[in-house]
Enzyme design. Structure first.
Site, PDB file in Angstrom:
ATOM      1  CG  HIS A   1      25.055 -11.541 -20.433  1.00  5.73           C
ATOM      2  ND1 HIS A   1      24.996 -12.025 -19.154  1.00  5.73           N
ATOM      3  CD2 HIS A   1      24.410 -12.451 -21.200  1.00  5.73           C
ATOM      4  CE1 HIS A   1      24.341 -13.179 -19.147  1.00  5.73           C
ATOM      5  NE2 HIS A   1      23.966 -13.456 -20.379  1.00  5.73           N
TER       6      HIS A   1
HETATM    7  C1  UD1 Z   1      24.032 -16.462 -24.921  1.00  7.48           C
HETATM    8  C2  UD1 Z   1      22.649 -16.976 -24.541  1.00  7.48           C
HETATM    9  C3  UD1 Z   1      22.258 -16.407 -23.184  1.00  7.48           C
HETATM   10  C4  UD1 Z   1      23.322 -16.702 -22.153  1.00  7.48           C
HETATM   11  C5  UD1 Z   1      24.656 -16.179 -22.635  1.00  7.48           C
HETATM   12  C6  UD1 Z   1      25.735 -16.524 -21.654  1.00  7.48           C
HETATM   13  C7  UD1 Z   1      21.134 -17.328 -26.457  1.00  7.48           C
HETATM   14  C8  UD1 Z   1      19.913 -16.845 -27.128  1.00  7.48           C
HETATM   15  N1  UD1 Z   1      21.624 -16.531 -25.495  1.00  7.48           N
HETATM   16  O1  UD1 Z   1      23.914 -15.048 -25.063  1.00  7.48           O
HETATM   17  O2  UD1 Z   1      21.054 -17.023 -22.764  1.00  7.48           O
HETATM   18  O3  UD1 Z   1      22.983 -16.083 -20.934  1.00  7.48           O
HETATM   19  O4  UD1 Z   1      24.957 -16.802 -23.897  1.00  7.48           O
HETATM   20  O5  UD1 Z   1      26.953 -15.983 -21.958  1.00  7.48           O
HETATM   21  O6  UD1 Z   1      21.623 -18.397 -26.784  1.00  7.48           O
HETATM   22  N2  UD1 Z   1      30.392 -12.934 -28.658  1.00  7.48           N
HETATM   23  C9  UD1 Z   1      31.759 -12.872 -28.700  1.00  7.48           C
HETATM   24  N3  UD1 Z   1      32.478 -13.992 -28.371  1.00  7.48           N
HETATM   25  C10 UD1 Z   1      31.891 -15.161 -28.022  1.00  7.48           C
HETATM   26  C11 UD1 Z   1      30.499 -15.217 -27.997  1.00  7.48           C
HETATM   27  C12 UD1 Z   1      29.758 -14.107 -28.304  1.00  7.48           C
HETATM   28  O7  UD1 Z   1      32.334 -11.848 -29.012  1.00  7.48           O
HETATM   29  O8  UD1 Z   1      32.618 -16.139 -27.725  1.00  7.48           O
HETATM   30  C13 UD1 Z   1      29.605 -11.721 -28.945  1.00  7.48           C
HETATM   31  C14 UD1 Z   1      29.288 -11.579 -30.415  1.00  7.48           C
HETATM   32  O9  UD1 Z   1      29.267 -10.235 -30.717  1.00  7.48           O
HETATM   33  C15 UD1 Z   1      27.883 -12.129 -30.495  1.00  7.48           C
HETATM   34  C16 UD1 Z   1      27.300 -11.682 -29.178  1.00  7.48           C
HETATM   35  O10 UD1 Z   1      28.389 -11.790 -28.259  1.00  7.48           O
HETATM   36  O11 UD1 Z   1      27.172 -11.668 -31.599  1.00  7.48           O
HETATM   37  C17 UD1 Z   1      26.154 -12.488 -28.695  1.00  7.48           C
HETATM   38  O12 UD1 Z   1      26.499 -13.871 -28.632  1.00  7.48           O
HETATM   39  P1  UD1 Z   1      25.343 -14.971 -28.658  1.00  7.48           P
HETATM   40  O13 UD1 Z   1      25.946 -16.321 -28.559  1.00  7.48           O
HETATM   41  O14 UD1 Z   1      24.430 -14.721 -29.812  1.00  7.48           O
HETATM   42  O15 UD1 Z   1      24.494 -14.644 -27.372  1.00  7.48           O
HETATM   43  P2  UD1 Z   1      24.962 -14.236 -25.909  1.00  7.48           P
HETATM   44  O16 UD1 Z   1      24.671 -12.803 -25.666  1.00  7.48           O
HETATM   45  O17 UD1 Z   1      26.347 -14.723 -25.654  1.00  7.48           O
END
Ligand code: UD1
Length: 367
Positions: free
Chosen positions: A207
């Site tokens: 991811h």
């Molecule tokens: C975050 C952490 C990463 C960790 C990962 C675990 C940061 C910088 N990154 O990355 O280190 O390994 O979590 O899962 O904090 N989204 C959803 N539903 C959710 C959450 C996210 O659809 O419940 C999607 C959204 O499109 C969002 C994208 O995932 O924009 C990224 O989410 P984000 O929390 O920014 O970072 P992660 O990739 O989840």
């Protein structure tokens, strides 16, 4: 420091299993624990299901932040966290891991003069393009208590000039949670439900933006997984951000893409896998604790201890190397080795240190 009230921050999936054992330990000692969920992760499968599996309490404060660019997400968390911290007035704020919620809340606490404890301090990938590396380095810089999971993390902190009285080698809280739940996880019917047999499949999680946001990179990784899946079926529970990227690409026939699983089912799937292919940080650690071979599809790792004292191999992102390493895993038996202090007692060491505010101690193991 008298320890009457501790505020713990959790925001993203990998945070929840890190705060759980610390809260248990505080409860046992009658120290008030206040849990703040920033809402960085909000899908039920990324949050609620994991809370239920871990028996985690309903958060005392839910900031409901959700997704956004790094700046937007970090700023929103900071803005929402400040009044909560002012109202709660804890003795210390505990932040875990390296996600945006970790950094945002550590900054707010430091600027309000509240002590900050960073659990998982000192990990370094030395890859400044990883958002998590920025979060790690800055969070450590504003923290009063640096709780390191392994000796290499202690070395990193010393090299950066942190004094020994701020560094505490306590072990790995994620392993506390794993050891508490693994027996129950192994009894879950998830393998049968998915038509899998123990040691008859590989598990994939990818991811990281650097792996999944560029369609060319993701296609190349899928091609590697496709070749491996001709030898062993692969299951890929995909993070929501990855599901979108995968929807536009052909999925090889031996690779099954699914929704994310809860904590217990995913732990069962890891424990029974013949090998795991990942770009996650926590999974490098969990596979080491379980003795399951892990191939990390990245160029660097902030967790080299899982290579030197665990089951992890850093294979990069080139197809030929990934396939070769996976086929080698299918042929050879991996020896289980576990780093020192990954023994299920990291959280008690943390709480003991906070209670005694043992700032005069050396950077040594808190056995
Ligand atoms: C975050 C952490 C990463 C960790 C990962 C675990 C940061 C910088 N990154 O990355 O280190 O390994 O979590 O899962 O904090 N989204 C959803 N539903 C959710 C959450 C996210 O659809 O419940 C999607 C959204 O499109 C969002 C994208 O995932 O924009 C990224 O989410 P984000 O929390 O920014 O970072 P992660 O990739 O989840």
């Amino acid at each position: 420091m008298s320890l009457d009230k501790v505020l713990l921050v959790a925001g993203a999936r990998p945070n929840f299993m890190k705060v759980a054992p610390i809260i248990d330990c505080l409860d046992e000692r009658g120290i008030k624990a206040v849990l703040v969920h920033t809402g960085q992760h909000y899908d039920p499968l990324m949050s609620d299901v994991i809370f239920a599996d871990l028996g985690l309490r309903i958060p005392d404060h839910h900031l409901g932040i959700g997704s956004g660019s790094h700046a937007v997400q970090t700023a929103r968390i900071m803005e929402a966290f400040e009044p909560v911290l002012l109202a709660e007035q804890p003795d210390v704020v505990v932040v875990v891991g390296d996600v945006n919620s970790t950094l945002a809340c550590a900054l707010v606490a430091a600027k309000l003069g509240v002590k900050v404890a960073h659990v998982e301090a000192g990990l370094r990938s030395r890859d400044w393009t990883m958002p998590e590396e920025v979060n790690r380095v800055v969070t450590d810089r504003v923290s009063d208590f640096l709780f390191a999971p392994s000796a290499d993390a202690v070395d990193n902190l010393r090299q950066e000039g942190y004094p020994d009285d701020r560094i505490h080698l306590v072990g790995n809280v994620m392993v506390d949670t794993l050891l508490k739940h693994v027996a129950l996880a192994r009894t879950r019917p998830i393998l049968g439900d998915l038509g899998l047999v123990s040691k008859g499949y590989g598990l994939v999680t990818l991811h990281r933006p650097s792996n999944v946001d560029d369609p060319l990179m993701l296609s190349s990784l899928l091609a590697a997984l496709g070749e491996i899946s001709q030898h062993i079926p692969l299951l890929y529970p995909a993070h929501p951000r990855t599901r979108g990227a995968l929807a536009t690409l052909p999925i090889p026939p031996g690779l099954t893409v699914s929704s994310p699983f809860g904590y217990l089912d995913f732990l069962a799937l890891q424990a029974h896998a013949l090998l795991v292919l990942t770009d996650s940080g926590g999974i490098q650690e969990e596979t080491t604790a379980l003795g399951v071979p892990c191939l990390t599809l990245r160029e660097t790792t902030e967790r080299p201890i899982t290579i030197t004292e665990g089951t992890n191999v850093l294979v990069g992102r080139r197809k030929a190397r990934i396939v070769k390493a996976a086929l080698a895993c299918l042929r050879t038996k991996t020896q289980q080795r576990t780093p020192a202090l990954w023994d299920g007692n990291a959280a008690p060491r943390i709480v003991r240190t906070l209670s005694s505010d043992n700032q005069s101690g050396q950077a040594q193991s808190m056995v």
